[in-house]
Design an enzyme around this catalytic site. Structure first.
Site, PDB file in Angstrom:
ATOM      1  N   LEU A   1       0.817  -1.212   0.000  1.00  0.00           N
ATOM      2  CA  LEU A   1       0.000   0.000   0.000  1.00  0.00           C
ATOM      3  C   LEU A   1       0.848   1.258   0.000  1.00  0.00           C
ATOM      4  CD1 LEU A   1      -2.734  -1.021   2.622  1.00  0.00           C
ATOM      5  CD2 LEU A   1      -2.926  -1.054   0.134  1.00  0.00           C
TER       6      LEU A   1
ATOM      7  N   ARG B   1       5.119   2.892   1.350  1.00  0.00           N
ATOM      8  CA  ARG B   1       6.325   2.687   2.146  1.00  0.00           C
ATOM      9  C   ARG B   1       6.834   4.029   2.654  1.00  0.00           C
ATOM     10  NH1 ARG B   1      10.506  -0.522  -0.048  1.00  0.00           N
ATOM     11  NH2 ARG B   1       8.887  -1.885  -0.913  1.00  0.00           N
TER      12      ARG B   1
ATOM     13  N   ASP C   1       5.165  14.118  14.887  1.00  0.00           N
ATOM     14  CA  ASP C   1       5.228  13.954  13.428  1.00  0.00           C
ATOM     15  C   ASP C   1       3.839  14.117  12.801  1.00  0.00           C
ATOM     16  OD1 ASP C   1       6.549  13.616  11.036  1.00  0.00           O
ATOM     17  OD2 ASP C   1       6.453  11.428  11.079  1.00  0.00           O
TER      18      ASP C   1
END
Length: 918
Positions: A649, A651, A768
């Site tokens: 899906l 990386r 993040d």
């Protein structure tokens, strides 16, 4: 009795047949063998994790104990430095349970209604006719003893007491070759009088592959020994797999009693197998007819309605019992045994993981406490010094300007009290002086005593009145300064463990109480008292008598009047202020010296605390988190198996995300495969996993279903951690590229704020927040994912992590808090309001990450676009403010954003309505 060194031994002539390599019985043996190989593989991992866990606790104990390895070694020896870490121990009960679990060897117990049925099952498991099949099935005269099959390189037969020693006894099997064990050796002789020989079991060792993994015990006849004795001898030190052979249509009353005892006393699941050949015994046939045996087992509680009797695992923590009514399907015993052993491993993994998680939470909580201590103690010391100095200066100023006020206060007090004092003096009853009732004069000495007592009355009343007014004039200082000082000192005293510091703190508190509770007193040796007494003496000297006076109320009133008029208010005020300033200065100097001593003590303690905090954050917690990840992954793979990896899906920097159709009852799933390249990444991943598993489920966070460690990744060259999460439709980056309405985008922003706020409430910082870490479901509702950089503030080391364009300036200094998430949201909100993924101009011009970081540090921010609403722009600016303390909390951002959404969406709806009306 001793071991028989001359017992008969011979090699089996049909080794292949005895190893179960032919026929249907051989398939049973092979199926069982595969099940035990599966069990042994995961048992080895559990054993390794347990060894590593014991080593970890041993290292912790030795590190913080004054005498490593000594008899009194205990982590409590360092309790002064450790605080909560004294409870980081391996609980004895859990440790003993786990030791027993990993050491126990599997054992199949073959019970049943008759010797014939038990023998048939044993022969089928071993793939050979080792036990004779008797025709007198269930006969009361049967005296067959217990039989135990064990692994050995040679075939040996002997009598032995269970888990003790072999008996010297000549067996028929010793006299020559045999294929089936002689019946004479299996039965207890009727004339046998030796109790040891009557209780002895027949121990058979065979070079059979199955017996390398499991022992097989065939229970004796009831007339020889009760079944409960067989289980009692073994059950505490083996992993029990119980098989019950049924040769009759129904269970007898004795069978039911036997099974009820097994169920209630040992709580073991049972595999029931019918050994007789009958017709039409398939359970759950087309008519749904159940056999009488099935109904009996239902009533006894071994089988449950709604569960497949063929061995499908239930949702409970124990393996279910099974009933197989066709002997040809005996191979299903391999499924049953696998479930039983698997649940033993699962239970052990759960216990071990609970130990890991509990201790890891203690480590993290202690890290919070130490981090707060390191931050707050220096501030408390400085605050105490500052406030005491302010109090000292305020009181000195009061002393300087209050002398004239004190003089007026004394005059005012005397005037207001004069009549009452004179009245009290006139009615005064003297102590220890006998005054004649007829008015006769008294002696000069008694007159002096009377005058002194009148003086005492005046001084005490004046003292009380003046002091009360003086204290009330500085009450606000006592409330605002002394109360805060005492609270700070109590806190500093609690955090300082050394005994000498306790003395210092107590002394400091005493000084404060003495100096700042402003209790002006007229002690017998004080300047004020001497001055007043001299004035009283002058009064006495002025009164000249030819003879001693008569003590009447008028005389007492006149003496009191003269005493009051002789008092000098200005001298009293000056004396009070002088005394107050002297005591104040002395107390201030003592306070400063004591505070310095306390500060020195805290300095050494904080240095040790900082060292311990670093060890907890960098070594202890990550090491334990990895053990926790391994034990939890073992539990997950045992319960749900290894997930099937689908198409890729996406990386990222640290892993690849694949599609996973279903796993653990969840559908569909996403699988993140991470191959940690070094110890640091292992530690970060393990802590990430712990934080994610510890979080309560929240609708704005992506659910983590579980984890599996793949030890065969890349052909066994590396180890991969597979994190299985819920799968969503797409990420926000793709969503913005595709196009989303303003209302949808603002709702996504609200969802992100809700998710960040939840993380902050849990003490975590995401670090993040970006477009690709916000996933959308089919209804365009957002969830935050990828907690790879997520940590509690107390566990953060100041690492520079995140995505450059979303990174707050203070990240580069290494000193930051959860406000970095607010900054990142401000950048994310810019994209949401712009409705596109195009970079801001200020960032697009940067040729490298370093260039971008330098510009951000200098204040570069995204530009304002023409489509931006004024309130939206102000919210962005507030969120990415260069000063972290000026950024709004998420609890403030959320209602602001909700208000913006309500206003803009309502305006859009109004505009559409106007268009429709035209």
């Amino acid at each position: 009795m001793q071991k028989d060194g001359t017992r008969s031994s011979r090699r089996m002539e049909e080794g292949d047949r005895r190893n179960g390599s032919t026929g249907s019985s051989g398939s049973v043996s092979r199926e069982l063998g595969r099940g035990f190989s599966y069990y042994n593989k995961y048992l080895a991992r559990l054993q390794q994790n347990l060894r590593d866990t014991k080593r970890f606790f041993r290292d912790i104990k030795h590190t913080y104990s004054g005498a490593p390895g000594g008899p009194d070694t205990d982590i409590k020896g360092a309790e002064g430095d450790l605080g909560q870490l004294h409870s980081i121990t391996f609980p004895r009960q859990e440790e003993e349970y786990l030791k027993l679990t990993v050491r126990c060897r599997p054992c199949i117990f073959i019970l049943g209604q008759s010797c014939s049925s038990r023998g048939r099952v044993a022969n089928s498991l071993l793939g050979d006719q080792l036990l004779p099949i008797l025709t007198h099935c269930g006969s009361e005269c049967c005296k067959r003893r217990r039989i135990r099959f064990r692994y050995g390189k040679q075939t040996l037969v002997s009598l032995a007491l269970p888990e003790q020693y072999e008996l010297v006894h000549e067996l028929v099997a010793h006299q020559g070759k045999w294929d089936t064990i002689p019946e004479e050796d299996l039965d207890v002789p009727e004339d046998e009088e030796d109790p040891a020989h009557r209780l002895a079991e027949l121990e058979v060792t065979l070079p059979h592959q199955l017996l390398q993994d499991v022992d097989i015990v065939v229970s004796p006849c009831r007339s020889s020994q009760a079944v409960s004795m067989t289980l009692e001898d073994y059950v505490d030190h083996v992993q029990s797999i119980v098989v019950y052979a049924v040769c009759e249509e129904r269970l007898s009353q004795q069978d039911e009693e036997e099974l009820t005892e097994i169920k209630e006393k040992y709580k073991l699941p049972v595999f029931f197998i019918r050994t007789s050949s009958t017709r039409d015994r398939l359970i759950g046939g087309s008519e749904g007819v159940r056999s009488a045996l099935y109904e009996q087992l239902m009533e006894l509680g071994f089988l449950k309605r709604g569960l497949c009797n063929c061995g499908a695992a239930g949702s409970g923590s124990t393996a279910p019992s099974m009933l197989v009514e066709q002997f040809e399907k005996l191979r299903q015993v391999s499924t049953f045994s696998r479930q039983v052993l698997q649940m033993h491993l699962v239970d052990a993994a759960i216990v071990l993981n609970m130990v890991h998680s509990r201790c890891l939470d203690l480590f993290i909580n202690k890290a919070f406490d130490m981090h707060r201590d390191l931050q707050i103690t220096p501030k408390r010391l400085e605050y105490t010094r500052q406030k005491e100095n302010e109090l000292y200066e305020s009181l000195m100023r009061i002393s300087d300007r209050k002398q004239e006020e004190l003089k007026d206060m004394i005059v005012e007090t005397l005037n207001s009290m004069r009549e009452q004092l004179l009245e009290d003096a006139a009615n005064m009853q003297f102590k220890d002086i006998a005054i004649p009732q007829n008015g006769e004069p008294v002696s000069v000495q008694e007159v002096k005593c009377c005058i002194f007592q009148i003086k005492e009355l005046i001084i005490s009343r004046l003292n009380q009145a003046v002091v009360n007014k003086l204290i009330s004039s500085v009450d606000y200082l006592r409330e605002s300064f002394v109360g805060t000082l005492e609270r700070c000192l109590r806190s500093l005293e609690k955090s300082q463990q050394e005994s000498s510091s306790h003395v210092t703190s107590n002394h400091l508190k005493q000084i404060l109480n003495a100096a700042y509770h402003v209790e002006v007193t007229f002690n017998s040796g004080s300047t004020v008292t001497r001055m007043v007494w001299e004035q009283i003496v002058q009064i006495i000297q002025r009164i000249t008598w030819v003879s001693p006076p008569t003590i009447t109320p008028e005389w007492k009133r006149r003496v009191a009047q003269d005493a009051i008029e002789s008092l000098s208010a200005s001298k009293l005020a000056k004396s009070i202020c002088s005394q107050f300033c002297k005591r104040l200065k002395s107390s201030h100097e003592a306070f400063a010296a004591s505070l310095k001593q306390l500060e020195v003590g805290h300095s050494g303690r904080l240095e040790k605390t900082n060292d311990l905090w670093l060890r907890v954050r960098k070594d202890h917690a990550p090491r334990l988190a990895r053990l926790s990840l391994e034990s939890r992954s073992l539990q997950d793979v045992l319960l749900h198996g290894k997930p099937r990896i689908g198409r890729e899906l996406g990386r990222g920097q640290y892993g690849v995300v694949y599609l996973c159709d279903s796993w653990g009852g969840h559908f569909p799933c996403a699988l993140k495969s991470v191959v940690p390249p070094d110890e640091k990444h292992w530690n970060d991943l393990a802590l990430e996993f712990h934080y994610m598993r510890s979080l309560p489920k929240h609708e704005r966070l992506v659910d983590l279903h579980g984890s599996v460690i793949d030890y065969s990744y890349g052909g066994g060259s590396s180890i991969a951690v597979l994190l299985i999460t819920e799968r969503l439709h797409r990420d926000l980056y793709v969503g913005l590229k595709t196009g989303l309405s303003l209302e949808t985008r603002l709702q996504i922003a609200l969802d992100v704020v809700e998710g960040i706020r939840f993380l902050h409430n849990q003490g975590l910082v995401h670090r993040d927040i970006k477009l690709k870490n916000v996933l959308l479901d089919k209804k365009h509702r957002a969830k935050i994912t990828d907690l790879g950089f997520c940590k509690p503030e107390a566990m953060m080391s100041g690492s520079i992590v995140g995505t450059p364009i979303h990174m707050a300036p203070e990240l580069f200094s290494g000193k930051y808090d959860n406000s970095v998430d607010v900054y990142a949201f401000g950048i994310l909100f810019w994209y949401i309001c712009s409705g596109s993924v195009k970079l801001p101009e200020a960032f697009e011009k940067c040729a490298s990450k370093d260039h971008l970081w330098n510009n951000v540090r200098k204040g570069a921010r995204p530009e304002r676009l023409a489509i931006f609403d004024e309130e939206c722009w102000k919210l962005m600016e507030a969120c990415w403010n260069g000063d972290p303390s000026q950024r709004p909390l998420m609890g403030i951002v959320q209602p602001m954003l909700q208000g913006i959404m309500d206003r803009l969406c309502r305006a859009q709806e109004t505009g559409k309505a106007l268009e429709d009306s035209t």
